[in-house]
Design a protein around this motif. Sequence first.
Motif, PDB file in Angstrom:
ATOM      1  N   THR A 180       0.819  -1.201   0.000  1.00  0.00           N
ATOM      2  CA  THR A 180       0.000   0.000   0.000  1.00  0.00           C
ATOM      3  C   THR A 180       0.855   1.255   0.000  1.00  0.00           C
ATOM      4  O   THR A 180       1.986   1.257   0.484  1.00  0.00           O
ATOM      5  CB  THR A 180      -0.919   0.018   1.232  1.00  0.00           C
ATOM      6  OG1 THR A 180      -0.102  -0.080   2.412  1.00  0.00           O
ATOM      7  CG2 THR A 180      -1.887  -1.132   1.191  1.00  0.00           C
ATOM      8  N   GLU A 181       0.270   2.322  -0.548  1.00  0.00           N
ATOM      9  CA  GLU A 181       0.998   3.588  -0.653  1.00  0.00           C
ATOM     10  C   GLU A 181       1.385   4.089   0.731  1.00  0.00           C
ATOM     11  O   GLU A 181       0.591   4.087   1.663  1.00  0.00           O
ATOM     12  CB  GLU A 181       0.122   4.623  -1.371  1.00  0.00           C
ATOM     13  CG  GLU A 181       0.852   5.911  -1.678  1.00  0.00           C
ATOM     14  CD  GLU A 181       0.025   6.837  -2.553  1.00  0.00           C
ATOM     15  OE1 GLU A 181       0.274   8.046  -2.535  1.00  0.00           O
ATOM     16  OE2 GLU A 181      -0.870   6.333  -3.261  1.00  0.00           O
ATOM     17  N   GLY A 182       2.629   4.519   0.862  1.00  0.00           N
ATOM     18  CA  GLY A 182       3.136   4.985   2.142  1.00  0.00           C
ATOM     19  C   GLY A 182       4.547   4.499   2.368  1.00  0.00           C
ATOM     20  O   GLY A 182       5.299   4.235   1.422  1.00  0.00           O
ATOM     21  N   ALA A 183       4.932   4.365   3.639  1.00  0.00           N
ATOM     22  CA  ALA A 183       6.322   4.059   3.981  1.00  0.00           C
ATOM     23  C   ALA A 183       6.784   2.723   3.418  1.00  0.00           C
ATOM     24  O   ALA A 183       7.917   2.595   2.935  1.00  0.00           O
ATOM     25  CB  ALA A 183       6.487   4.081   5.502  1.00  0.00           C
ATOM     26  N   ILE A 184       5.914   1.709   3.455  1.00  0.00           N
ATOM     27  CA  ILE A 184       6.322   0.384   2.972  1.00  0.00           C
ATOM     28  C   ILE A 184       6.613   0.438   1.476  1.00  0.00           C
ATOM     29  O   ILE A 184       7.652  -0.031   1.017  1.00  0.00           O
ATOM     30  CB  ILE A 184       5.235  -0.670   3.273  1.00  0.00           C
ATOM     31  CG1 ILE A 184       5.084  -0.864   4.781  1.00  0.00           C
ATOM     32  CG2 ILE A 184       5.585  -1.998   2.604  1.00  0.00           C
ATOM     33  CD1 ILE A 184       4.047  -1.901   5.165  1.00  0.00           C
ATOM     34  N   ARG A 185       5.672   1.028   0.716  1.00  0.00           N
ATOM     35  CA  ARG A 185       5.880   1.086  -0.730  1.00  0.00           C
ATOM     36  C   ARG A 185       7.115   1.923  -1.069  1.00  0.00           C
ATOM     37  O   ARG A 185       7.878   1.577  -1.970  1.00  0.00           O
ATOM     38  CB  ARG A 185       4.655   1.657  -1.440  1.00  0.00           C
ATOM     39  CG  ARG A 185       4.801   1.600  -2.953  1.00  0.00           C
ATOM     40  CD  ARG A 185       3.749   2.412  -3.683  1.00  0.00           C
ATOM     41  NE  ARG A 185       2.436   1.808  -3.607  1.00  0.00           N
ATOM     42  CZ  ARG A 185       1.358   2.324  -4.207  1.00  0.00           C
ATOM     43  NH1 ARG A 185       1.457   3.455  -4.882  1.00  0.00           N
ATOM     44  NH2 ARG A 185       0.195   1.724  -4.106  1.00  0.00           N
ATOM     45  N   ASP A 186       7.324   3.009  -0.359  1.00  0.00           N
ATOM     46  CA  ASP A 186       8.500   3.838  -0.618  1.00  0.00           C
ATOM     47  C   ASP A 186       9.788   3.033  -0.453  1.00  0.00           C
ATOM     48  O   ASP A 186      10.709   3.140  -1.260  1.00  0.00           O
ATOM     49  CB  ASP A 186       8.520   5.044   0.329  1.00  0.00           C
ATOM     50  CG  ASP A 186       7.381   6.020   0.055  1.00  0.00           C
ATOM     51  OD1 ASP A 186       6.752   5.902  -1.015  1.00  0.00           O
ATOM     52  OD2 ASP A 186       7.126   6.881   0.914  1.00  0.00           O
ATOM     53  N   ARG A 187       9.843   2.228   0.601  1.00  0.00           N
ATOM     54  CA  ARG A 187      11.048   1.433   0.842  1.00  0.00           C
ATOM     55  C   ARG A 187      11.202   0.314  -0.186  1.00  0.00           C
ATOM     56  O   ARG A 187      12.314  -0.007  -0.614  1.00  0.00           O
ATOM     57  CB  ARG A 187      11.020   0.863   2.265  1.00  0.00           C
ATOM     58  CG  ARG A 187      11.087   1.953   3.322  1.00  0.00           C
ATOM     59  CD  ARG A 187      11.299   1.395   4.710  1.00  0.00           C
ATOM     60  NE  ARG A 187      11.273   2.477   5.707  1.00  0.00           N
ATOM     61  CZ  ARG A 187      11.581   2.315   6.986  1.00  0.00           C
ATOM     62  NH1 ARG A 187      11.915   1.123   7.438  1.00  0.00           N
ATOM     63  NH2 ARG A 187      11.540   3.329   7.819  1.00  0.00           N
ATOM     64  N   VAL A 188      10.072  -0.271  -0.572  1.00  0.00           N
ATOM     65  CA  VAL A 188      10.115  -1.312  -1.604  1.00  0.00           C
ATOM     66  C   VAL A 188      10.616  -0.740  -2.923  1.00  0.00           C
ATOM     67  O   VAL A 188      11.466  -1.335  -3.597  1.00  0.00           O
ATOM     68  CB  VAL A 188       8.719  -1.948  -1.772  1.00  0.00           C
ATOM     69  CG1 VAL A 188       8.649  -2.762  -3.055  1.00  0.00           C
ATOM     70  CG2 VAL A 188       8.402  -2.830  -0.569  1.00  0.00           C
ATOM     71  N   LEU A 189      10.092   0.422  -3.311  1.00  0.00           N
ATOM     72  CA  LEU A 189      10.553   1.049  -4.546  1.00  0.00           C
ATOM     73  C   LEU A 189      11.996   1.504  -4.417  1.00  0.00           C
ATOM     74  O   LEU A 189      12.730   1.561  -5.413  1.00  0.00           O
ATOM     75  CB  LEU A 189       9.641   2.231  -4.903  1.00  0.00           C
ATOM     76  CG  LEU A 189       8.221   1.854  -5.327  1.00  0.00           C
ATOM     77  CD1 LEU A 189       7.383   3.096  -5.593  1.00  0.00           C
ATOM     78  CD2 LEU A 189       8.247   0.957  -6.564  1.00  0.00           C
ATOM     79  N   GLY A 190      12.422   1.819  -3.197  1.00  0.00           N
ATOM     80  CA  GLY A 190      13.831   2.125  -2.981  1.00  0.00           C
ATOM     81  C   GLY A 190      14.710   0.911  -3.241  1.00  0.00           C
ATOM     82  O   GLY A 190      15.754   1.010  -3.896  1.00  0.00           O
ATOM     83  N   LEU A 191      14.281  -0.244  -2.733  1.00  0.00           N
ATOM     84  CA  LEU A 191      15.016  -1.480  -3.008  1.00  0.00           C
ATOM     85  C   LEU A 191      15.017  -1.793  -4.503  1.00  0.00           C
ATOM     86  O   LEU A 191      16.034  -2.241  -5.055  1.00  0.00           O
ATOM     87  CB  LEU A 191      14.387  -2.647  -2.235  1.00  0.00           C
ATOM     88  CG  LEU A 191      14.605  -2.679  -0.726  1.00  0.00           C
ATOM     89  CD1 LEU A 191      13.747  -3.763  -0.099  1.00  0.00           C
ATOM     90  CD2 LEU A 191      16.082  -2.921  -0.415  1.00  0.00           C
ATOM     91  N   ASN A 192      13.882  -1.558  -5.156  1.00  0.00           N
ATOM     92  CA  ASN A 192      13.789  -1.803  -6.586  1.00  0.00           C
ATOM     93  C   ASN A 192      14.786  -0.933  -7.348  1.00  0.00           C
ATOM     94  O   ASN A 192      15.513  -1.415  -8.229  1.00  0.00           O
ATOM     95  CB  ASN A 192      12.367  -1.513  -7.063  1.00  0.00           C
ATOM     96  CG  ASN A 192      12.175  -1.790  -8.534  1.00  0.00           C
ATOM     97  OD1 ASN A 192      12.298  -2.923  -8.997  1.00  0.00           O
ATOM     98  ND2 ASN A 192      11.883  -0.753  -9.302  1.00  0.00           N
ATOM     99  N   GLY A 193      14.841   0.350  -7.007  1.00  0.00           N
ATOM    100  CA  GLY A 193      15.795   1.250  -7.655  1.00  0.00           C
ATOM    101  C   GLY A 193      17.234   0.846  -7.401  1.00  0.00           C
ATOM    102  O   GLY A 193      18.083   0.899  -8.294  1.00  0.00           O
ATOM    103  N   ALA A 194      17.515   0.425  -6.169  1.00  0.00           N
ATOM    104  CA  ALA A 194      18.872   0.009  -5.830  1.00  0.00           C
ATOM    105  C   ALA A 194      19.288  -1.229  -6.623  1.00  0.00           C
ATOM    106  O   ALA A 194      20.404  -1.309  -7.148  1.00  0.00           O
ATOM    107  CB  ALA A 194      18.970  -0.271  -4.333  1.00  0.00           C
TER     108      ALA A 194
END
Length: 474
Positions: A135-149
């Motif tokens: 869901t949109e919020g802190a979890i998704r932000d961190r997941v997309l951060g891992l994806n970018g990394a």
Amino acid sequence: MTTDTTAPPHISGRQRLILLVLLGAGFMLSVDFSILNVALPNVGAGVGLGLAGLPWVTSAYALPAAGFTLLFGRMADLFGRRRLFLSGVVLLTGASLLGGFATTPEMLLTARVLQGFATAMATPASLSLLTSTFTEGAIRDRVLGLNGALLSGGFTVGALVGGALVSLLSWRAAFFINVPVAVVILLVTPSLIKESSVPDRVKLDLPGAVTGTGGLLAVIYAVIEKNIPSAVVGVLLLAAFWMIELRSPAPLAPVRILKRPTVKWGNYAGFVVFTMETAMIFLITLYLQNVLGFSPLITGLIFGVPGLAAVAAGVIAGRSIGRFGSRKVLTVGLAVQGLATLPLVFLGADRMALAVLLPALFIGFFGHVTSIVAYTVTGTSGLANEEQGLATGLTSMTQQVAITVGIPILSSVAATQSVELTGIRFALSVDVAVTLVSVVFIWFGLRPRGERRTAGAAVPVSKEADEELAASSG
């Protein structure tokens, strides 16, 4: 959007496995792409493809990968994200086998076209499965951060190991390497990831699909081949696409979404992020090999070490967005990318320039990865779950188009100068100028609508006016 920063986000065991599969797929695609770039001379020699035809090994992939991503992203919403993701992985497996066993240029280029289609199918479907799982919020932000990394890490790892792998085995390993990973993904995904819900009455906007995809293909081809008639056709088709979307009862890309500041400015930011950084890497590669005389192996190490270190930026960016908002993180990250390129404008023909180049690359890559995460969060936030395929299709398309056109555009800028080093410096200057000016545009473009300037002060307008951009400010 408000974010609870007092408690760490919780990810279930099943979600961790889903994350592993989807991030693994993205990592596989990025590794394979960069390995093949390193192997291009060997690939051409292996199938009898001449030097003049060698760029088409890349272009044959890039055209469908960039031109069809938006269409397949929307199809994922309409017909099922898991279905399209698995179809893309199946096609990628077959195309990789075809490329690995290729004996003629025709077989090789066919494999590359099919790989491009597979990427256009799998990438937005995978990303929309991520954004709809978390869901949109802190979890998704961190997941997309891992994806970018991991995406950035995949490009770097591919560049680092590509030369050694091809030297020890064969150029065919650049195609075969992702087959076992793809097979594992195909075996695990059906029991792990549920199919997304689809509309009761599925209808594809065929006129929009034809004009939108055709326009993108024509424009990208025009940039690659510097073909003016193709550019004119592309612009006309994209104009027709816009008019069709305004009137279509079931548009491929609803204009109300395309006009959202988060979508519009997020994707503009992504375009600048990838065109400028991709072109910078190409120009510095020319500088390292043609001006300083380094070998391809040393060149790979010079890019690879800062690149691997900057992968940490993906994790940091995901956390920072939850604290400061995607607008601030995006503009700061892009500003860092541009400012880190500025010292490269003044590099000379002495190898002592590495003392400036290496720290600049490290800082620039850190800003680049941060920007990737932030633009993805921005471009996919504030949208309903049933629109995530379209949103991720847009962000994926932006990335593919930008990677494809960045090098031809700034290479043409560099070619305006008769001396190679002077041309590289001039093109890098344009890179810096475009990046920093874009930072200003993006900052004001993503400004919440709930404020307007009156007599030099910010005045609240209304809650409703602010809601459209709430996600962009975190």
